[in-house]
Design a protein around this motif. Structure first.
Motif, PDB file in Angstrom:
ATOM      1  N   THR A 103       0.830  -1.206   0.000  1.00 53.78           N
ATOM      2  CA  THR A 103       0.000   0.000   0.000  1.00 53.78           C
ATOM      3  C   THR A 103       0.864   1.255   0.000  1.00 53.78           C
ATOM      4  OG1 THR A 103      -1.693  -1.205   1.239  1.00 53.78           O
ATOM      5  CG2 THR A 103      -1.855   1.191   1.204  1.00 53.78           C
ATOM      6  N   ALA A 104       1.930   1.246   0.791  1.00 50.56           N
ATOM      7  CA  ALA A 104       2.805   2.424   0.861  1.00 50.56           C
ATOM      8  C   ALA A 104       3.480   2.695  -0.482  1.00 50.56           C
ATOM      9  CB  ALA A 104       3.847   2.224   1.955  1.00 50.56           C
ATOM     10  N   ILE A 105       3.957   1.653  -1.154  1.00 53.28           N
ATOM     11  CA  ILE A 105       4.598   1.836  -2.461  1.00 53.28           C
ATOM     12  C   ILE A 105       3.593   2.349  -3.474  1.00 53.28           C
ATOM     13  CG2 ILE A 105       5.700   0.618  -4.370  1.00 53.28           C
ATOM     14  CD1 ILE A 105       6.994  -1.221  -2.294  1.00 53.28           C
ATOM     15  N   PHE A 106       2.375   1.804  -3.453  1.00 51.69           N
ATOM     16  CA  PHE A 106       1.350   2.255  -4.403  1.00 51.69           C
ATOM     17  C   PHE A 106       1.006   3.723  -4.186  1.00 51.69           C
ATOM     18  CE2 PHE A 106      -3.156   2.995  -5.354  1.00 51.69           C
ATOM     19  CZ  PHE A 106      -3.140   2.751  -6.723  1.00 51.69           C
ATOM     20  N   ILE A 107       0.822   4.120  -2.923  1.00 53.04           N
ATOM     21  CA  ILE A 107       0.460   5.508  -2.644  1.00 53.04           C
ATOM     22  C   ILE A 107       1.597   6.449  -3.030  1.00 53.04           C
ATOM     23  CG2 ILE A 107      -0.088   7.145  -0.802  1.00 53.04           C
ATOM     24  CD1 ILE A 107      -1.538   4.907   0.637  1.00 53.04           C
ATOM     25  N   ALA A 108       2.840   6.071  -2.712  1.00 49.88           N
ATOM     26  CA  ALA A 108       3.966   6.971  -2.940  1.00 49.88           C
ATOM     27  C   ALA A 108       4.395   7.047  -4.392  1.00 49.88           C
ATOM     28  CB  ALA A 108       5.149   6.532  -2.072  1.00 49.88           C
ATOM     29  N   GLU A 109       4.227   5.966  -5.158  1.00 49.89           N
ATOM     30  CA  GLU A 109       4.846   5.909  -6.482  1.00 49.89           C
ATOM     31  C   GLU A 109       3.869   5.704  -7.639  1.00 49.89           C
ATOM     32  OE1 GLU A 109       7.927   6.637  -6.763  1.00 49.89           O
ATOM     33  OE2 GLU A 109       8.326   6.634  -4.612  1.00 49.89           O
ATOM     34  N   TYR A 110       2.722   5.121  -7.406  1.00 45.20           N
ATOM     35  CA  TYR A 110       1.859   4.737  -8.516  1.00 45.20           C
ATOM     36  C   TYR A 110       0.507   5.447  -8.532  1.00 45.20           C
ATOM     37  CZ  TYR A 110       5.061   0.875  -9.491  1.00 45.20           C
ATOM     38  OH  TYR A 110       6.173   0.132  -9.802  1.00 45.20           O
ATOM     39  N   ALA A 111      -0.027   5.798  -7.390  1.00 48.21           N
ATOM     40  CA  ALA A 111      -1.395   6.322  -7.325  1.00 48.21           C
ATOM     41  C   ALA A 111      -1.480   7.705  -7.953  1.00 48.21           C
ATOM     42  CB  ALA A 111      -1.861   6.385  -5.870  1.00 48.21           C
ATOM     43  N   PRO A 112      -2.555   7.997  -8.679  1.00 52.80           N
ATOM     44  CA  PRO A 112      -2.780   9.367  -9.157  1.00 52.80           C
ATOM     45  C   PRO A 112      -2.912  10.339  -7.989  1.00 52.80           C
ATOM     46  CG  PRO A 112      -4.244   7.811 -10.261  1.00 52.80           C
ATOM     47  CD  PRO A 112      -3.593   7.065  -9.143  1.00 52.80           C
ATOM     48  N   VAL A 113      -2.697  11.613  -8.262  1.00 47.45           N
ATOM     49  CA  VAL A 113      -2.646  12.612  -7.193  1.00 47.45           C
ATOM     50  C   VAL A 113      -3.943  12.644  -6.398  1.00 47.45           C
ATOM     51  CG1 VAL A 113      -2.377  15.063  -6.690  1.00 47.45           C
ATOM     52  CG2 VAL A 113      -0.981  13.988  -8.470  1.00 47.45           C
ATOM     53  N   ARG A 114      -5.084  12.647  -7.068  1.00 47.53           N
ATOM     54  CA  ARG A 114      -6.363  12.716  -6.351  1.00 47.53           C
ATOM     55  C   ARG A 114      -6.605  11.454  -5.529  1.00 47.53           C
ATOM     56  NH1 ARG A 114     -10.578  15.406 -10.751  1.00 47.53           N
ATOM     57  NH2 ARG A 114      -9.488  17.438 -10.943  1.00 47.53           N
ATOM     58  N   LEU A 115      -6.326  10.311  -6.112  1.00 49.30           N
ATOM     59  CA  LEU A 115      -6.506   9.064  -5.381  1.00 49.30           C
ATOM     60  C   LEU A 115      -5.500   8.973  -4.235  1.00 49.30           C
ATOM     61  CD1 LEU A 115      -7.880   6.319  -5.108  1.00 49.30           C
ATOM     62  CD2 LEU A 115      -6.229   5.409  -6.761  1.00 49.30           C
ATOM     63  N   ARG A 116      -4.306   9.507  -4.421  1.00 46.48           N
ATOM     64  CA  ARG A 116      -3.295   9.466  -3.362  1.00 46.48           C
ATOM     65  C   ARG A 116      -3.769  10.216  -2.123  1.00 46.48           C
ATOM     66  NH1 ARG A 116       2.245  11.655  -5.361  1.00 46.48           N
ATOM     67  NH2 ARG A 116       1.875   9.873  -6.761  1.00 46.48           N
ATOM     68  N   ALA A 117      -4.332  11.384  -2.323  1.00 44.86           N
ATOM     69  CA  ALA A 117      -4.824  12.162  -1.178  1.00 44.86           C
ATOM     70  C   ALA A 117      -5.947  11.422  -0.458  1.00 44.86           C
ATOM     71  CB  ALA A 117      -5.307  13.535  -1.655  1.00 44.86           C
ATOM     72  N   ALA A 118      -6.833  10.774  -1.215  1.00 44.76           N
ATOM     73  CA  ALA A 118      -7.927  10.032  -0.591  1.00 44.76           C
ATOM     74  C   ALA A 118      -7.402   8.835   0.192  1.00 44.76           C
ATOM     75  CB  ALA A 118      -8.923   9.581  -1.663  1.00 44.76           C
ATOM     76  N   LEU A 119      -6.424   8.139  -0.358  1.00 40.78           N
ATOM     77  CA  LEU A 119      -5.871   6.975   0.328  1.00 40.78           C
ATOM     78  C   LEU A 119      -5.130   7.372   1.606  1.00 40.78           C
ATOM     79  CD1 LEU A 119      -4.566   4.841  -2.677  1.00 40.78           C
ATOM     80  CD2 LEU A 119      -6.537   4.368  -1.222  1.00 40.78           C
ATOM     81  N   VAL A 120      -4.383   8.484   1.552  1.00 39.20           N
ATOM     82  CA  VAL A 120      -3.688   8.956   2.754  1.00 39.20           C
ATOM     83  C   VAL A 120      -4.693   9.286   3.851  1.00 39.20           C
ATOM     84  CG1 VAL A 120      -2.275  10.832   3.689  1.00 39.20           C
ATOM     85  CG2 VAL A 120      -1.657   9.766   1.512  1.00 39.20           C
ATOM     86  N   SER A 121      -5.779   9.948   3.486  1.00 39.53           N
ATOM     87  CA  SER A 121      -6.809  10.272   4.474  1.00 39.53           C
ATOM     88  C   SER A 121      -7.454   9.011   5.031  1.00 39.53           C
ATOM     89  CB  SER A 121      -7.878  11.173   3.834  1.00 39.53           C
ATOM     90  OG  SER A 121      -7.309  12.384   3.370  1.00 39.53           O
ATOM     91  N   LEU A 122      -7.671   8.006   4.168  1.00 38.07           N
ATOM     92  CA  LEU A 122      -8.278   6.759   4.621  1.00 38.07           C
ATOM     93  C   LEU A 122      -7.352   6.012   5.585  1.00 38.07           C
ATOM     94  CD1 LEU A 122     -10.692   4.856   4.357  1.00 38.07           C
ATOM     95  CD2 LEU A 122      -9.554   3.776   2.415  1.00 38.07           C
ATOM     96  N   ILE A 123      -6.051   5.995   5.285  1.00 38.97           N
ATOM     97  CA  ILE A 123      -5.092   5.347   6.182  1.00 38.97           C
ATOM     98  C   ILE A 123      -5.074   6.043   7.542  1.00 38.97           C
ATOM     99  CG2 ILE A 123      -2.645   4.875   6.559  1.00 38.97           C
ATOM    100  CD1 ILE A 123      -3.937   2.983   4.604  1.00 38.97           C
ATOM    101  N   ASP A 124      -5.083   7.373   7.526  1.00 40.63           N
ATOM    102  CA  ASP A 124      -5.114   8.117   8.788  1.00 40.63           C
ATOM    103  C   ASP A 124      -6.401   7.846   9.553  1.00 40.63           C
ATOM    104  OD1 ASP A 124      -2.664   9.177   8.128  1.00 40.63           O
ATOM    105  OD2 ASP A 124      -3.485  11.037   7.301  1.00 40.63           O
ATOM    106  N   LEU A 125      -7.496   7.685   8.838  1.00 40.43           N
ATOM    107  CA  LEU A 125      -8.763   7.382   9.505  1.00 40.43           C
ATOM    108  C   LEU A 125      -8.731   6.001  10.141  1.00 40.43           C
ATOM    109  CD1 LEU A 125     -11.714   8.123  10.123  1.00 40.43           C
ATOM    110  CD2 LEU A 125     -12.329   7.179   7.890  1.00 40.43           C
ATOM    111  N   MET A 126      -8.117   5.031   9.478  1.00 40.46           N
ATOM    112  CA  MET A 126      -7.996   3.693  10.053  1.00 40.46           C
ATOM    113  C   MET A 126      -7.189   3.714  11.342  1.00 40.46           C
ATOM    114  SD  MET A 126      -7.350   1.185   6.782  1.00 40.46           S
ATOM    115  CE  MET A 126      -7.064  -0.198   7.892  1.00 40.46           C
ATOM    116  N   ALA A 127      -6.158   4.545  11.376  1.00 43.65           N
ATOM    117  CA  ALA A 127      -5.336   4.637  12.580  1.00 43.65           C
ATOM    118  C   ALA A 127      -6.085   5.266  13.740  1.00 43.65           C
ATOM    119  CB  ALA A 127      -4.067   5.437  12.286  1.00 43.65           C
ATOM    120  N   ALA A 128      -7.124   6.060  13.434  1.00 44.82           N
ATOM    121  CA  ALA A 128      -7.873   6.754  14.482  1.00 44.82           C
ATOM    122  C   ALA A 128      -9.050   5.944  15.015  1.00 44.82           C
ATOM    123  CB  ALA A 128      -8.374   8.107  13.954  1.00 44.82           C
TER     124      ALA A 128
END
Length: 351
Positions: free
Chosen positions: A126-151
């Motif tokens: 997941t980290a490699i996909f977000i950092a290197e492959y995901a489109p910019v809009r999808l990357r921001a959504a995935l980062v927010s989702l990961i942070d939400l899972m941690a909360a």
């Protein structure tokens, strides 16, 4: 004879000093230029701000020291009663002075290891996909989702694992036991092929804990991967590398230390998980050698389940168990910080 117009020869051993001219001293020649240190006087506001930051940093050490002092103080009675056997005894009979964490400590480690085996590949992918492959809009959504899972609170994960995950994973657990148990001893279930033999096991607890540490490992790994040097990325592309080739030869080696630190921090988090494990497991006090069987335990779950019904000695024993868990978690976090600081990725982000 030396004429009066001729200068006297220097005596033997005298050294000729270079002429620095009127504007250059002996220590400020053209080859000896050094940056000048520019200092600004600290204002009262600066001094207050620095003092507040220094106090905040030192307060971390003070809080940790107070926690350790409290656990040592409250756990002394139990440690005096049983001595070093507290670390090896597999029973919990405080009335008979026959108790210890010889079973619950390895069981907690086993739950954490199962969680790591499941979480690390998912988190790194997941980290490699977000950092290197995901489109910019999808990357921001995935980062927010990961942070939400941690909360998400631990009890929510525990309830989800107890009522949703466990009934649906029993088929997979039974398949593992029936098809692989003959070849892999720790996957064998010795209590018979009935439904209750597969519930509340170490494996199911490890799966739930894995979901809880995936956001931690993913977030830290993604941050490290995103800081890989841009020049080395472009150099890899200039040599004809594909994107995966660039990730494999530049990003992953750069972030190796940070990933190891993230995994160790996730391991410390898994070791200390309490409510989710307490809701899933069926507590016992024997060393677990078959992870798919009913029954498991951990130090944190032991404290949560036994705290309300403990007398003075039992409460002291729980505090001593907490002290061991505190020391182990602190050691893991210190090792993680050491690995990160000594790695290339840690050195690059230290400033």
């Amino acid at each position: 004879m030396t004429s009066a117009a001729e200068p006297a020869a220097p005596y033997a051993g005298a050294s000729r000093q270079p002429d620095h001219g009127p504007d250059h001293g002996p220590d400020h020649g053209p080859d000896q230029d050094v940056p000048r240190t520019i200092t600004a006087p600290a204002t009262p506001g600066d001094r207050v701000f620095r003092g507040a930051l220094r106090l905040a940093g030192l307060s971390v050490f003070a809080i940790m020291g107070l926690i350790a002092f409290f656990l040592i103080l409250r756990g002394t009675d139990a440690l005096r009663a049983v001595g070093w056997s507290f670390l090896t005894e597999q029973k919990w009979q405080t009335a008979a002075h026959n108790f210890g964490i010889g079973a619950v400590l390895p069981n907690g480690l086993l739950i954490a290891l199962i969680a790591l085996v499941i979480a690390v590949p998912v988190a790194l992918g997941t980290a490699i996909f977000i950092a290197e492959y995901a489109p910019v809009r999808l990357r921001a959504a995935l980062v927010s989702l990961i942070d939400l899972m941690a909360a998400i609170p631990s009890i929510v994960y525990g309830l989800w694992g107890l009522f949703f995950l466990q009934p649906r994973i029993l088929g997979f657990v039974r398949w593992l036991a029936n098809h692989l148990g003959e070849y892999i001893p720790f996957l064998k279930v010795r209590t018979g092929d009935i439904g209750t033999s597969y519930t509340s096991s170490t494996f199911i607890a490890g799966v739930v804990v894995a979901l809880m540490i995936i956001p931690i490992i993913t977030s830290l790994s993604r941050e490290v991967f995103s800081q890989a040097p841009q020049g080395e990325r472009e150099g890899a592309y200039a040599l004809g590398s594909t994107r995966w080739g660039m990730v494999r030869t530049v990003v992953l080696p750069f972030g190796k230390g940070g990933v190891i630190g993230a995994v160790m921090l996730g391991f410390g988090r898994a070791m200390g998980e309490t409510i989710a494990v307490a809701l899933i497991i069926s507590p016992n006090f024997k060393a677990i050698t078959h992870i798919l069987e009913n029954g498991a335990n951990s130090i944190s779950a032991l404290i949560a389940l036994r705290f309300g019904e403990s007398d003075a000695l039992s409460l002291s024993a729980l505090m001593a168990a907490g002290l061991v868990l505190f020391a182990l978690t602190l050691l893991v976090n210190v090792l993680a910080g050491f690995v990160i600081n000594r790695s290339r990725s840690g050195a690059a982000t230290a400033d």
